[in-house]
Design an enzyme around this catalytic site. Structure first.
Site, mmCIF file in Angstrom:
data_model
loop_
_atom_site.group_PDB
_atom_site.id
_atom_site.type_symbol
_atom_site.label_atom_id
_atom_site.label_comp_id
_atom_site.label_asym_id
_atom_site.label_seq_id
_atom_site.Cartn_x
_atom_site.Cartn_y
_atom_site.Cartn_z
ATOM 1 N N LEU A 1 -23.655 -27.241 -57.267
ATOM 2 C CA LEU A 1 -22.429 -26.645 -56.754
ATOM 3 C C LEU A 1 -21.864 -25.720 -57.829
ATOM 4 C CD1 LEU A 1 -20.519 -29.605 -55.029
ATOM 5 C CD2 LEU A 1 -21.453 -27.584 -53.898
ATOM 6 N N ASP A 2 -21.376 -24.545 -57.416
ATOM 7 C CA ASP A 2 -20.737 -23.635 -58.364
ATOM 8 C C ASP A 2 -19.510 -24.300 -58.975
ATOM 9 O OD1 ASP A 2 -22.556 -21.626 -57.782
ATOM 10 O OD2 ASP A 2 -21.307 -20.753 -56.196
#
Length: 297
Positions: free
Chosen positions: A39-40
């Site tokens: 996930l960013d």
């Protein structure tokens, strides 16, 4: 000794997926932890971590379908297709006023189903051995190839219209490898006003839901999902006898290929322990991934 298992974590914004892994390693006292799907830093939500021998299951989890909740801002484009990037274009009020709900619905319909999607330039995809985001940040031109992905649901939950922008709260069900940032970019481009992502939350990976995930500060208190339970959820369970379990561990094939209904299954012994992942080889079954025994952990 740390037991193997799957750990579900609710990642907060502002930290990387690797930061979560590092915290889990410290909290659980083991280095052998990996995750199924990055996930960013801006994004929040579900991270599936494999602990000890259960890291071997991540290969089968990472490709699962996913659900995201997101907010798309129409009217402004950025170089990263999200709020962390630099603004590259802004639509004028006339163009934005021409974007009707019907036009938004049509644009979303065109981005639903099997589509060819060009990933965001600022992504972890490798180009000639280097990450695309490293090339982009170094000022180099990045050209990524389109890839086929499946968006099975792309629905607007709420629309908020302002003087200079339109905000869409959406929910997306999609195949692994789909970039929600790219959906925001492509929707904005199709509507002629630009667009980018301002919020992203992953709520599901396969059958794992963020509702039962641990906050990052409570990792040590959260119970691990046993490997047998996790594998059965991901690919279905196949009960094997004690002799069959021994043969599978030793690399031998066993009879019973007809018992397998899917491509693979979790072979579980009479004690409820995961032996490994089996697949059909003719009329027989062969283990393609063995779980370490207790003595080998």
């Amino acid at each position: 000794m740390v037991r193997p298992g799957i750990l579900l974590v609710d990642k907060p914004g502002g930290i990387t997926s690797h930061d979560v892994v590092s915290r889990a390693r410290k909290a659980l006292g083991t280095r052998k932890i990996g995750h199924a799907g990055t996930l960013d830093p801006m994004a929040t939500g579900l991270l599936v971590l494999g602990v000890e021998g259960a890291t071997r299951l991540l290969t089968y989890i990472v490709g699962a379908d996913k659900t995201y909740e997101a907010t798309i801002l129409l009217g402004v484009a950025t170089d990263s297709d999200d709020a962390d990037g630099i603004e590259t274009a802004r639509a004028d009020a006339t163009a934005l006023a021409a974007v009707t709900d019907a036009a938004i619905a049509a644009g979303i319909a065109d981005l639903t189903g099997e589509i060819e999607q060009v990933p965001s330039t600022v992504s972890a995809i490798k180009v000639d051995g280097r990450r695309a985001y490293d090339l982009a940040r170094a000022g180099e031109e990045v050209v990524l190839k389109a890839r086929r992905v499946t968006v099975s649901r792309f629905a607007v939950r709420e629309t908020r219209r302002g003087e200079a922008t339109i905000e869409l709260d959406v929910v997306v069900d999609c195949s692994s490898g789909t970039y929600i940032r790219a959906l925001a970019r492509d929707l904005g481009a199709a509507l002629g006003v630009g667009g980018h992502l301002t919020m992203l939350r992953r709520t599901r990976i396969g059958s794992f839901d963020v509702a039962v995930a641990a906050p990052v500060d409570d990792i040590a208190e959260n119970e691990l999902v046993p490997p047998a339970t996790a594998a059965a959820v991901v690919m279905g369970a196949l009960a094997v006898g004690a002799d069959e379990a021994r043969d599978l561990r030793h690399g031998k094939r066993i009879d019973g290929g007809g018992r397998l209904t899917g491509a693979v299954a979790a072979a579980i012994d009479p004690d409820g322990e995961l032996i490994g992942v089996v697949e059909k080889r003719g009329a027989q079954l062969k283990s393609v991934m063995n779980m370490p025994t207790a003595a080998a952990r």
